[in-house]
Design an enzyme around this catalytic site. Sequence first.
Site, mmCIF file in Angstrom:
data_model
loop_
_atom_site.group_PDB
_atom_site.id
_atom_site.type_symbol
_atom_site.label_atom_id
_atom_site.label_comp_id
_atom_site.label_asym_id
_atom_site.label_seq_id
_atom_site.Cartn_x
_atom_site.Cartn_y
_atom_site.Cartn_z
ATOM 1 N N HIS A 76 3.106 9.107 -6.641
ATOM 2 C CA HIS A 76 4.024 10.236 -6.718
ATOM 3 C C HIS A 76 4.794 10.229 -8.028
ATOM 4 O O HIS A 76 4.971 11.264 -8.682
ATOM 5 C CB HIS A 76 4.990 10.188 -5.537
ATOM 6 C CG HIS A 76 5.878 11.391 -5.427
ATOM 7 N ND1 HIS A 76 7.122 11.347 -4.858
ATOM 8 C CD2 HIS A 76 5.715 12.680 -5.840
ATOM 9 C CE1 HIS A 76 7.675 12.534 -4.909
ATOM 10 N NE2 HIS A 76 6.840 13.369 -5.496
ATOM 11 N N HIS B 217 0.832 -1.212 0.000
ATOM 12 C CA HIS B 217 0.000 0.000 0.000
ATOM 13 C C HIS B 217 0.863 1.257 0.000
ATOM 14 O O HIS B 217 0.594 2.208 -0.747
ATOM 15 C CB HIS B 217 -0.918 0.000 1.224
ATOM 16 C CG HIS B 217 -1.692 1.270 1.390
ATOM 17 N ND1 HIS B 217 -2.902 1.497 0.776
ATOM 18 C CD2 HIS B 217 -1.412 2.392 2.102
ATOM 19 C CE1 HIS B 217 -3.338 2.701 1.110
ATOM 20 N NE2 HIS B 217 -2.447 3.267 1.914
ATOM 21 N N GLU B 218 1.906 1.278 0.836
ATOM 22 C CA GLU B 218 2.785 2.446 0.868
ATOM 23 C C GLU B 218 3.529 2.608 -0.448
ATOM 24 O O GLU B 218 3.784 3.728 -0.898
ATOM 25 C CB GLU B 218 3.764 2.338 2.037
ATOM 26 C CG GLU B 218 3.100 2.296 3.418
ATOM 27 C CD GLU B 218 2.109 3.417 3.635
ATOM 28 O OE1 GLU B 218 2.332 4.533 3.111
ATOM 29 O OE2 GLU B 218 1.095 3.189 4.321
#
Length: 247
Positions: A116, A108-109
């Site tokens: 980004h 998820h991170e």
Amino acid sequence: MYYGGYGWGYGFFDPTYILILIGILICAIASANVNSTFRRYQRVASRLGLTGAETAERILHMAGIFDVRILHVSGNLTDHYDPRNKTLSLSDSVYQSRSVAAVGVAAHECGHAIQHQVGYFPLTFRGWLVPVANFGSAISWPLILIGIFLGYGGSSTTSTSLAGILIRIGIWAFSLAVLFQIVTLPVEFNASHRAMMMLRDGHILEKDELQKTRKVLFAAALTYVAGALSAILQLLRILILTRNDRD
């Protein structure tokens, strides 16, 4: 009973506190749910056997990202991606764990890091909102309370007008914090969607493992939904308390 034209409760009981209590209850339920779900699947080891840190490294490289540092941070579920310095921080319960829960959180991170990289607009917009939302959250209630105090004690048209202006500014300031919570929702859901795709396409988790990981990520997403609902309820309370001024 009303003070200076501003709705501020009835006798000694302010019924709008119910909105705050509902928000607290929603957040408490969501927090308990994500913690229990994570603990349940933290006991299920992934068959491939990658740790959270190894999972993050593999997914980032699959996405062509080689300039993000993976860090180990203390705490439980304190995992986050910081686009300012391109660091992906994994908590004690994720960094070295080989569970399907840890693998899912790490993925998820990575989803945020991929957002980004590709310039995902909601993430960019949320970044723009951070300073103004923090500022708005800090000054909103002081401005509103000062405005209510002036409305209560003011005996001139000037003080009443100033009270109305301060209250309106306070409402708009708090609205920025609410907007931040709302914008966070698509960012988090999209990061989880990207995570599931990478875990599947990279053959990091098998089909039945993906189902378990999806439950963990969905439970985590619900905490953001709860946060947004709580913020909306607080804004609704502010609007109710100051309704006479707006009328």
